[in-house]
Design a protein around this motif. Sequence first.
Motif, PDB file in Angstrom:
ATOM      1  N   ASP A 258      -4.467  -3.902 -10.529  1.00 44.04           N
ATOM      2  CA  ASP A 258      -5.050  -4.184  -9.223  1.00 44.04           C
ATOM      3  C   ASP A 258      -3.981  -4.717  -8.252  1.00 44.04           C
ATOM      4  O   ASP A 258      -3.299  -5.713  -8.553  1.00 44.04           O
ATOM      5  N   HIS A 259      -3.852  -4.057  -7.106  1.00 46.33           N
ATOM      6  CA  HIS A 259      -2.776  -4.403  -6.156  1.00 46.33           C
ATOM      7  C   HIS A 259      -2.879  -5.843  -5.662  1.00 46.33           C
ATOM      8  O   HIS A 259      -1.893  -6.596  -5.669  1.00 46.33           O
ATOM      9  N   ASP A 260      -4.077  -6.235  -5.227  1.00 47.39           N
ATOM     10  CA  ASP A 260      -4.244  -7.577  -4.664  1.00 47.39           C
ATOM     11  C   ASP A 260      -3.992  -8.664  -5.701  1.00 47.39           C
ATOM     12  O   ASP A 260      -3.347  -9.680  -5.413  1.00 47.39           O
ATOM     13  N   ARG A 261      -4.504  -8.459  -6.917  1.00 46.61           N
ATOM     14  CA  ARG A 261      -4.302  -9.443  -7.973  1.00 46.61           C
ATOM     15  C   ARG A 261      -2.828  -9.517  -8.377  1.00 46.61           C
ATOM     16  O   ARG A 261      -2.287 -10.610  -8.603  1.00 46.61           O
ATOM     17  N   ARG A 263      -0.250  -8.945  -6.507  1.00 44.04           N
ATOM     18  CA  ARG A 263       0.482  -9.663  -5.459  1.00 44.04           C
ATOM     19  C   ARG A 263       0.204 -11.166  -5.540  1.00 44.04           C
ATOM     20  O   ARG A 263       1.127 -11.982  -5.382  1.00 44.04           O
ATOM     21  N   GLU A 264      -1.045 -11.516  -5.812  1.00 40.46           N
ATOM     22  CA  GLU A 264      -1.424 -12.931  -5.896  1.00 40.46           C
ATOM     23  C   GLU A 264      -0.673 -13.654  -7.009  1.00 40.46           C
ATOM     24  O   GLU A 264      -0.119 -14.743  -6.801  1.00 40.46           O
ATOM     25  N   GLU A 276       3.021  -3.594 -11.072  1.00 46.26           N
ATOM     26  CA  GLU A 276       1.711  -3.039 -10.736  1.00 46.26           C
ATOM     27  C   GLU A 276       1.584  -1.642 -11.339  1.00 46.26           C
ATOM     28  O   GLU A 276       2.236  -0.689 -10.902  1.00 46.26           O
TER      29      GLU A 276
END
Length: 444
Positions: A258-261, A263-264, A276
Amino acid sequence: MHVVIVGAGEVGRAIAANLESSHDVVVIDQDGDIVDELTYSLDVLAIEGDGTEIATLQEAGVEEAGLVIACTDDDETNVVVCGAAKTKSDVFTIARVRRRTLLETWEGSQGAFGVDFMVCTDLLTAQTIFRISGLPSAQDVDMFAGGLVRMAEFEITSESPVAGLSVQEADRYDSLTFAGIFRDDEMVVAKGDSVMQAGDRVVVIGSPDSVSGFGDDIVTRTSNGLEEVVIVGASEIGFQAAREFEEHGYRPRLIEQDHDRAREVAEALPNTIVMESDATDTEFLAREHVDEADIVIAALDGDEKNLLVSLLAKRLGVDRTVAIIENLEYAELFETVGIDVAVNPREETAEEIVRFTRADYTEKVAMLEHDRAEVIEIEIGEDSALQGGTIAEATADLPEGVVIGAISRGGDLVTPRGTTVIEPGDHVVVFVDANVLDEVIEAI
């Protein structure tokens, strides 16, 4: 002691089963079928109801209770249960949570939420993963006597040099005690003539160096220690595991689709390389040389996904795999198909809570093989059955299933032998068959 447990899932059931023989236990759950099953399977009072409601807690006898344990699968519910219990009694409360942020909030304000002791499932699981990762072939690892004593459970393979040897023949370590052998569904107390066979899980207790030396000797190593760590899945457990490795000087790699996770966690983990990608993409795994990892930890959301990732890692040639499993019934399946270690977060939580309930008469507790045996640390008092005589004399009066694994005396490690005399004030680490645990604790 009167104990009220709210939540009869895997955690609540394990705690109730462990405490039923020594405490007056009441279990509350909203599922009527579970309540009916508990009534017949355990020596507890099972009540159908909502543990956040005062009336239900009063029915369970909260005003007479010494301990309330809130261990449902919902963090907020557990916190509310503890707060509700405090309105009717000064009972000691324990809350199980999954989110570390709740734990940090509680730690920052003593007694927050009406919770006296908080157990964070994901953090405990991450710490367990780190402990296990450092020893080759270890199924379980724990420390006692302030780090002076290490306990570990190792699997013996057909290639292990000790396979086919008796304990006496294999006992060439200065400060190591062979405590127990798990063979299929059987538990054998280790004696000099006990023969270790391929497939056995052997429990040893001793100095960290000796336990590590034994671990190194029983497996073929392809690298010099743990260097390359790959974590698959930035679930909360995966994130906490990466942070645990970071705090001990490692630079793990973490794969998250998951891209957002991704990055987080990359922003939160400065010493972790976050990639990723889909961890089931074999081309990606080969391109990133995941096959060269010393260990791959599968921490995705889902047992089936963790099984698949672990099998792919094994196929690529990874030395060791650790998988998170939510369903404890899958543990044997995972290990049967070649996954080295399966870690169940609920089991880790239950063990931690049981440790706390024993705080009045033990320093520390480690449960083995789903509580078929325990390793406990006890400070010896003047009235203990162990003090004053030799170990051979003292243990002769104890039931079968007890091994003195190590002794801490004034900060020094004493390796126990039959002629060793235990003194008041000693911290003794003991391996005990769970069937005789209550009898042994009462005696020592």
